[in-house]
Write an enzyme that holds these catalytic residues in place. Structure first.
Site, short mmCIF file in Angstrom:
data_model
loop_
_atom_site.label_atom_id
_atom_site.label_comp_id
_atom_site.label_asym_id
_atom_site.label_seq_id
_atom_site.Cartn_x
_atom_site.Cartn_y
_atom_site.Cartn_z
N TRP A 188 27.50 -3.32 -49.26
CA TRP A 188 28.09 -3.10 -50.85
C TRP A 188 27.97 -4.07 -51.50
O TRP A 188 27.73 -4.13 -52.61
CB TRP A 188 29.71 -2.67 -50.62
CG TRP A 188 30.01 -1.27 -49.87
CD1 TRP A 188 30.44 -1.09 -48.99
CD2 TRP A 188 29.30 -0.03 -50.23
NE1 TRP A 188 30.32 0.26 -48.60
CE2 TRP A 188 29.73 0.79 -49.38
CE3 TRP A 188 28.46 0.43 -51.39
CZ2 TRP A 188 29.36 2.16 -49.29
CZ3 TRP A 188 28.24 1.79 -51.42
CH2 TRP A 188 28.47 2.70 -50.53
N ASP A 229 35.40 -6.37 -55.44
CA ASP A 229 35.19 -5.01 -55.27
C ASP A 229 36.36 -4.58 -54.33
O ASP A 229 36.37 -5.36 -53.10
CB ASP A 229 33.86 -4.81 -54.76
CG ASP A 229 33.76 -3.40 -54.18
OD1 ASP A 229 34.79 -2.66 -54.18
OD2 ASP A 229 32.66 -2.79 -53.78
N LYS A 248 39.91 6.15 -51.24
CA LYS A 248 40.27 5.67 -49.85
C LYS A 248 41.98 5.40 -50.18
O LYS A 248 42.72 6.14 -49.41
CB LYS A 248 39.70 4.25 -49.57
CG LYS A 248 38.31 4.33 -49.48
CD LYS A 248 37.37 3.06 -49.97
CE LYS A 248 35.88 3.30 -50.29
NZ LYS A 248 35.12 4.17 -49.16
N1 PMP Z 1 32.36 -0.71 -52.53
C1 PMP Z 1 32.90 -0.53 -51.45
C2 PMP Z 1 33.57 -1.63 -50.73
C3 PMP Z 1 32.83 0.77 -50.75
O1 PMP Z 1 33.68 1.04 -49.57
C4 PMP Z 1 32.09 1.73 -51.60
C5 PMP Z 1 31.93 3.35 -51.20
N2 PMP Z 1 32.78 3.43 -49.95
C6 PMP Z 1 31.69 1.58 -52.73
C7 PMP Z 1 31.78 0.38 -53.33
C8 PMP Z 1 30.94 2.72 -53.35
O2 PMP Z 1 31.78 3.41 -53.93
P1 PMP Z 1 31.55 4.81 -54.83
O3 PMP Z 1 31.02 5.88 -54.05
O4 PMP Z 1 32.58 5.13 -55.41
O5 PMP Z 1 30.44 4.48 -55.87
#
Ligand code: PMP
Length: 361
Positions: A102, A172, A196
Site C-alpha cells: 500500500w 493511511d 474493514k
Molecule cells: N491502504 C490499505 C492499508 C489497505 O489495506 C487498502 C485495501 N485493503 C487500501 C489502502 C486500498 O483501499 P481501497 O480498496 O479502498 O482503495
C-alpha cells in the site's frame, strides 16, 4: 447456512447488531416509508444521519476542533493521489516510509506530483517489520511525511509514531482505524477506506487539519480538492449515502460497546490468542517481527505451500472463511477486525491445533 467466521481483510465482517438494525430499517427508515438507499441526500432524514455519524466519529476518536471530517468516495486508493495533489504544493517534496504494497502504490502516485524521498523501507526483509526511522534522513522542508499505520498484507503496525516536527504526518489508517485510541492531534491528515473497521466499501473517511485545506493548485479538479468537500460538508455531490448510514451504525456500536479503550482491550486479547498459539506451534509460524505485529491482520505460514492450501480448504469447510493470504505473499492471513468475536479466533486456533496434530511433519 448460518453466519460463518469471515477472516477477510476487507470487505470484512460487520457487527451482527449493525446488520440486524439495518435489516429492520431496510424498508422503512424511521417512519419515512423509504429505505435510506432511496432518500434524498439533502432531505432531513439523511442530513441527520450524516451529521450524527460525524458527531459520533468525533466523539469516539476524540477528534479535536480544527479538524474536518470528510466522507468521500474513490476508496483509500484515491487518497494516494489526493494527498499529493492537495498537499505537495510548497517544496513539492514529501517523505514516505515504504512498508509494503500500500505504501508502494501511494509512492508511485505521489511521484506524479513531486519528489518522493523514501526515508526508510523494510523491503529487504520482505516487509516483515517496521523499519528503523532515522530522523536525520527526514526532509525538514517536506510538505508532509507519509506512513501506513497498519500494513494489511504483511501484518505489521507502528507501535510508535515518528516525530516529524512541523512536517504534517499523513497516515493511511485503512486497516486499523477505530481499533485503538489514536491521538489525532499528532496527524495532519488521516484517511481510511471503510470496508474493514468502519462499514461497507464505498465511503472513505478523511480527517484533515483545517490549515491543510485550500492549498491545492487551481488545476486540481473540484472533486479531488479537499476544499470542495470541506466547504460542502461532504455534500458537494451525492455522497455514498447507504455506506455512510451503515458507518453511522458502526460508530454507535463502538460507543455502546465501550468506545476505543474497550475495543483495543478486546482486540489485544483476541490477537494474543492467535499469536500465543503461533509462537508455540511446531507447524505454523508468524513471519512478522514480534515488536511490530498487527492486532488486526495476522499472517501465518506452515512453510509448505501444499499444506497451506490444504489448511485453507479444510478451514473453509469448518466455516472459517477467507484465510488465504494476499496473492502477493501467499500463506494464510487471519484478519480479526473489531467485529470478529473472540469465539471466531478461538475456533480458528482450535482448528489449527487439530490440523497440526493430523499433519505432523
Ligand atoms: N491502504 C490499505 C492499508 C489497505 O489495506 C487498502 C485495501 N485493503 C487500501 C489502502 C486500498 O483501499 P481501497 O480498496 O479502498 O482503495
Amino acid at each position: 447456512m448460518g453466519r460463518v467466521y469471515n477472516f477477510s481483510a476487507g470487505p470484512a465482517m460487520l457487527p451482527e447488531e449493525v446488520l440486524r438494525k439495518a435489516a429492520s430499517e431496510m424498508l422503512d427508515y424511521n417512519g419515512s416509508g423509504m429505505s435510506v438507499m432511496e432518500m434524498s441526500h439533502r432531505g432531513k432524514e439523511f442530513m441527520s444521519i450524516i451529521e450524527t455519524a460525524e458527531k459520533d466519529l468525533r466523539e469516539i476518536m476524540n477528534i479535536p476542533a480544527g479538524y474536518k471530517v470528510l466522507f468521500l468516495q474513490g476508496g483509500a486508493s484515491l487518497q494516494f493521489a489526493m494527498v499529493p495533489m492537495n498537499l505537495m504544493v510548497k517544496s513539492k517534496k514529501a517523505d514516505y516510509v515504504h512498508t509494503g504494497q500500500w505504501s508502494k502504490k501511494a509512492i508511485s502516485e505521489a511521484k506524479k506530483f513531486g519528489t518522493v524521498n523514501v526515508v526508510a523501507t523494510s523491503e529487504k526483509e520482505n516487509f516483515s517489520r517496521i523499519p528503523e526511522l532515522d530522523p536525520a534522513k527526514f526532509s525538514r522542508d517536506a510538505d508532509y511525511f507519509y506512513i501506513v499505520t497498519n500494513n494489511t498484507i504483511c501484518g505489521t503496525v507502528y507501535t510508535k509514531l515518528p516525530d516529524t516536527g512541523n512536517v504534517p504526518l499523513v497516515a493511511d489508517m485503512s486497516s486499523n482505524i477505530l481499533s485503538e485510541p489514536m491521538d489525532v492531534s499528532k496527524f495532519g491528515l488521516i484517511f481510511a477506506g471503510a470496508q474493514k473497521n468502519v462499514g461497507p466499501a464505498g465511503v472513505t473517511v478523511v480527517i484533515i487539519r483545517e490549515d491543510l485545506i485550500g492549498k491545492a493548485p487551481e488545476s486540481v479538479p473540484a472533486m479531488l480538492n479537499y476544499k470542495t468537500h470541506a466547504e460542502d460538508a461532504s455534500l458537494y455531490n451525492t455522497p455514498p449515502c447507504y455506506a455512510i448510514y451503515i458507518a453511522g451504525l458502526v460508530f454507535k456500536w463502538v460507543k455502546e460497546t465501550g468506545g476505543l479503550a474497550a475495543m483495543t482491550k478486546r482486540n489485544r486479547e483476541k490477537a494474543a490468542i492467535l499469536y500465543n498459539f503461533l509462537d508455540r506451534s511446531k507447524l505454523f509460524r508468524s513471519p512478522v517481527r514480534k515488536e511490530d505485529r498487527s492486532i488486526m491482520n495476522i499472517p501465518f505460514v506452515t512453510g509448505s505451500e501444499a499444506l497451506d492450501e490444504k489448511f485453507i480448504k479444510e478451514a473453509s469447510g469448518r466455516g472459517l472463511k477467507t484465510l488465504k493470504g494476499h496473492r502477493v505473499v501467499g500463506g494464510m492471513r487471519a484478519s480479526i477486525y473489531n467485529a470478529m468475536p473472540a469465539e471466531g479466533v478461538k475456533a480458528l486456533v482450535a482448528f489449527m491445533e487439530e490440523f497440526e496434530k493430523a499433519n505432523k511433519i
